[in-house]
Design an enzyme around this catalytic site. Sequence first.
Site, PDB file in Angstrom:
ATOM      1  N   MET A  49       0.839  -1.204   0.000  1.00 21.58           N
ATOM      2  CA  MET A  49       0.000   0.000   0.000  1.00 21.58           C
ATOM      3  C   MET A  49       0.876   1.258   0.000  1.00 21.58           C
ATOM      4  O   MET A  49       2.007   1.233   0.466  1.00 21.58           O
ATOM      5  CB  MET A  49      -0.919  -0.009   1.216  1.00 21.58           C
ATOM      6  N   GLY A  87       1.916   4.264  -4.786  1.00 21.97           N
ATOM      7  CA  GLY A  87       1.608   5.099  -5.939  1.00 21.97           C
ATOM      8  C   GLY A  87       1.008   4.346  -7.111  1.00 21.97           C
ATOM      9  O   GLY A  87       1.069   4.820  -8.248  1.00 21.97           O
ATOM     10  N   LYS A  88       0.398   3.202  -6.853  1.00 21.64           N
ATOM     11  CA  LYS A  88      -0.178   2.414  -7.949  1.00 21.64           C
ATOM     12  C   LYS A  88      -1.284   3.170  -8.671  1.00 21.64           C
ATOM     13  O   LYS A  88      -1.284   3.247  -9.898  1.00 21.64           O
ATOM     14  CB  LYS A  88      -0.705   1.072  -7.414  1.00 21.64           C
ATOM     15  N   ASP A 101      -7.369  -1.009 -11.824  1.00 21.05           N
ATOM     16  CA  ASP A 101      -6.906  -0.689 -10.478  1.00 21.05           C
ATOM     17  C   ASP A 101      -7.490  -1.706  -9.500  1.00 21.05           C
ATOM     18  O   ASP A 101      -8.525  -2.299  -9.772  1.00 21.05           O
ATOM     19  CB  ASP A 101      -7.357   0.728 -10.104  1.00 21.05           C
ATOM     20  N   GLU A 102      -6.821  -1.897  -8.390  1.00 16.26           N
ATOM     21  CA  GLU A 102      -7.257  -2.864  -7.364  1.00 16.26           C
ATOM     22  C   GLU A 102      -7.372  -4.273  -7.961  1.00 16.26           C
ATOM     23  O   GLU A 102      -8.317  -5.017  -7.701  1.00 16.26           O
ATOM     24  CB  GLU A 102      -8.571  -2.427  -6.712  1.00 16.26           C
ATOM     25  N   GLN A 157      -5.982  -6.979  -7.353  1.00 17.93           N
ATOM     26  CA  GLN A 157      -5.984  -8.137  -6.453  1.00 17.93           C
ATOM     27  C   GLN A 157      -7.379  -8.714  -6.295  1.00 17.93           C
ATOM     28  O   GLN A 157      -7.543  -9.878  -5.947  1.00 17.93           O
ATOM     29  CB  GLN A 157      -5.393  -7.774  -5.085  1.00 17.93           C
ATOM     30  N   CYS A 185      10.622   2.340   9.088  1.00 18.80           N
ATOM     31  CA  CYS A 185      12.021   2.166   9.491  1.00 18.80           C
ATOM     32  C   CYS A 185      13.005   2.560   8.394  1.00 18.80           C
ATOM     33  O   CYS A 185      14.209   2.616   8.639  1.00 18.80           O
ATOM     34  CB  CYS A 185      12.273   0.724   9.930  1.00 18.80           C
TER      35      CYS A 185
END
EC number: 2.7.1.21
Length: 186
Positions: free
Chosen positions: A11, A14-15, A84-85, A87, A144
């Site tokens: 996530m 920038g997709k 888009d999306e 998945q 991190c």
Amino acid sequence: MAKLFFRYAAMNAGKSTALLQVAHNYEERGHAVRIFTAGVDDRYGRGMVTSRLGPQRVAEVFTPESDFRALLGATPAIACVLVDEAQFLTKDQVWALHEIAHIRHVPVICYGLRTDFQGELFPGSASLLALADEMDEMKTICDCGRKATMNMRVDATGRKQTEGAQVEIGGNSRYRAVCGRCFRGA
């Protein structure tokens, strides 16, 4: 030669921004595109491809029942199909998009997550990893500073969630893009 592309990332990589830029590039040169997004994702309104940077546009909605062959069957010359999306695609839908690229000679570019909050492949992502002619990992970073490759679901207090349904729509308040080390809690 048209291909089926899979551009995946954790996530916040920038997709959706990249998809909107590709659409703009085609359209600026006078080429028609068809843009699809998952009906299940209504974070910014159903049928909206929205970048966290702000740009958005209306897209056609796909559901598990959508038939891309029929949806694109009568389309006059389109230069590209953008999803888009991705998945949330089904295995059969990925096969249909593969056919559209290879038989109808229309490039298909799919953008989506590779894995869920438990590190498991989404069905659409698994099929895209198997069938895509080209795959590109888009990069983002963990808090991190390492490359984020995982999507961690968190509760209202920011604690990692390890159980629940594979699909739970949410943004930054429910998910964090993290590296493998932070995903494991090291």
